[in-house]
Design an enzyme around this catalytic site. Structure first.
Site, PDB file in Angstrom:
ATOM      1  CG  PHE A   1      -1.947   1.204   1.217  1.00 17.70           C
ATOM      2  CD1 PHE A   1      -2.943   1.323   0.706  1.00 17.70           C
ATOM      3  CD2 PHE A   1      -1.371   2.285   2.107  1.00 17.70           C
ATOM      4  CE1 PHE A   1      -3.914   2.193   0.605  1.00 17.70           C
ATOM      5  CE2 PHE A   1      -2.091   3.448   1.931  1.00 17.70           C
ATOM      6  CZ  PHE A   1      -3.447   3.397   1.278  1.00 17.70           C
ATOM      7  N   GLY A   2       0.520   1.880  -0.975  1.00 23.19           N
ATOM      8  CA  GLY A   2       1.419   3.525  -1.137  1.00 23.19           C
ATOM      9  C   GLY A   2       0.409   4.601  -0.635  1.00 23.19           C
ATOM     10  CE1 TYR A   3       2.727   5.048   3.765  1.00 20.59           C
ATOM     11  CE2 TYR A   3       2.997   7.487   4.122  1.00 20.59           C
ATOM     12  CZ  TYR A   3       3.339   6.028   4.466  1.00 20.59           C
ATOM     13  OH  TYR A   3       4.695   6.106   4.924  1.00 20.59           O
ATOM     14  N   GLY A   4       2.244   7.849   0.046  1.00 21.09           N
ATOM     15  CA  GLY A   4       3.070   9.076  -0.310  1.00 21.09           C
ATOM     16  C   GLY A   4       3.399   9.190  -1.935  1.00 21.09           C
ATOM     17  CB  SER A   5       6.537   9.624  -3.591  1.00 24.49           C
ATOM     18  OG  SER A   5       7.432   8.525  -2.812  1.00 24.49           O
TER      19      SER A   5
ATOM     20  CD  GLU B   1      10.768   5.365   0.158  1.00 28.16           C
ATOM     21  OE1 GLU B   1      10.957   6.231   1.016  1.00 28.16           O
ATOM     22  OE2 GLU B   1      10.243   5.367  -0.885  1.00 28.16           O
TER      23      GLU B   1
END
Ligand code: BEZ
Length: 192
Positions: free
Chosen positions: A24-28, A99
């Site tokens: 799950f990605g929520y930023g870049s 990251e």
């Protein structure tokens, strides 16, 4: 001082025996993957909200002038919209390195637009990591983002790309949109 979480993530090892899994990605990650994936789709997770509370010394800032990037903080009942990627575990090596500035992998359940649910992973920087900056006023966060840049580019581009990607997902993210609005005011005040 070390900000590197690569070794901790390698030790955590969760899901590495699977052929594929959801991230799950929520930023870049919403607007730029930078790795191969099998499929992607918008998804939500519950109990978390996006906050520009994580320092960036290696992507959108420097050790002397850290930028601010998104992490997730716990918020019971909150729904966070993002982008889920179906990946192979090989992608972890890339992401753990990219990251490494304080983010650890956590397991979470995510929900897709068609109602399906699945468990997967999300990278979260928590308050105990050394790059953590924490809460500040919208004005202070926008001001810091306005002046920071690092090897991945200006911090402002990260914020504006994220805000645009969230609008495309119909996300109602008051925190991100307030920082975006204040950044635009600051830039207008400085004739940018
Ligand atoms: C993301 O965009 O979801 C993300 C944020 C921090 C680390 C890895 C991914």
């Amino acid at each position: 001082m070390s900000f590197d979480t690569t070794a901790a993530n390698r030790k955590a090892g969760r899901f590495e025996d699977r052929d594929e899994l959801w991230l799950f990605g929520y930023g870049s990650l919403i607007y730029k993957a930078g790795f191969d994936y099998i499929e992607r789709q918008p998804a939500t997770i519950t109990g978390w909200q996006r906050r520009f509370w994580q320092g960036s010394h290696d992507h959108r800032g420097t050790p002397d002038v850290p930028g601010r990037v998104a992490t997730l903080v716990e918020a019971p009942g909150a729904i966070c919209i993002g982008m889920a990627y179906r990946i192979t575990p090989a992608v972890f090596g890339h992401l753990d390195h990219r990251e490494k500035n304080g983010y650890l992998r956590f397991a979470t359940e995510m929900r897709f637009a068609d109602g399906r649910r699945d468990e997967g992973l999300v990278y979260i920087a928590t308050a105990d990591n050394e790059a953590w900056l924490g809460d500040a006023s919208i004005d202070a966060i926008a001001g810091q983002i306005a002046v920071s840049h690092g090897p991945s580019g200006p911090n402002r581009d990260y914020l504006l790309n994220l805000a645009e990607a969230l609008r495309a997902l119909d996300a109602d993210d008051a925190h991100v949109f307030a920082i975006e609005a204040r950044l635009r005011e600051i830039e207008a005040e400085h004739g940018r």
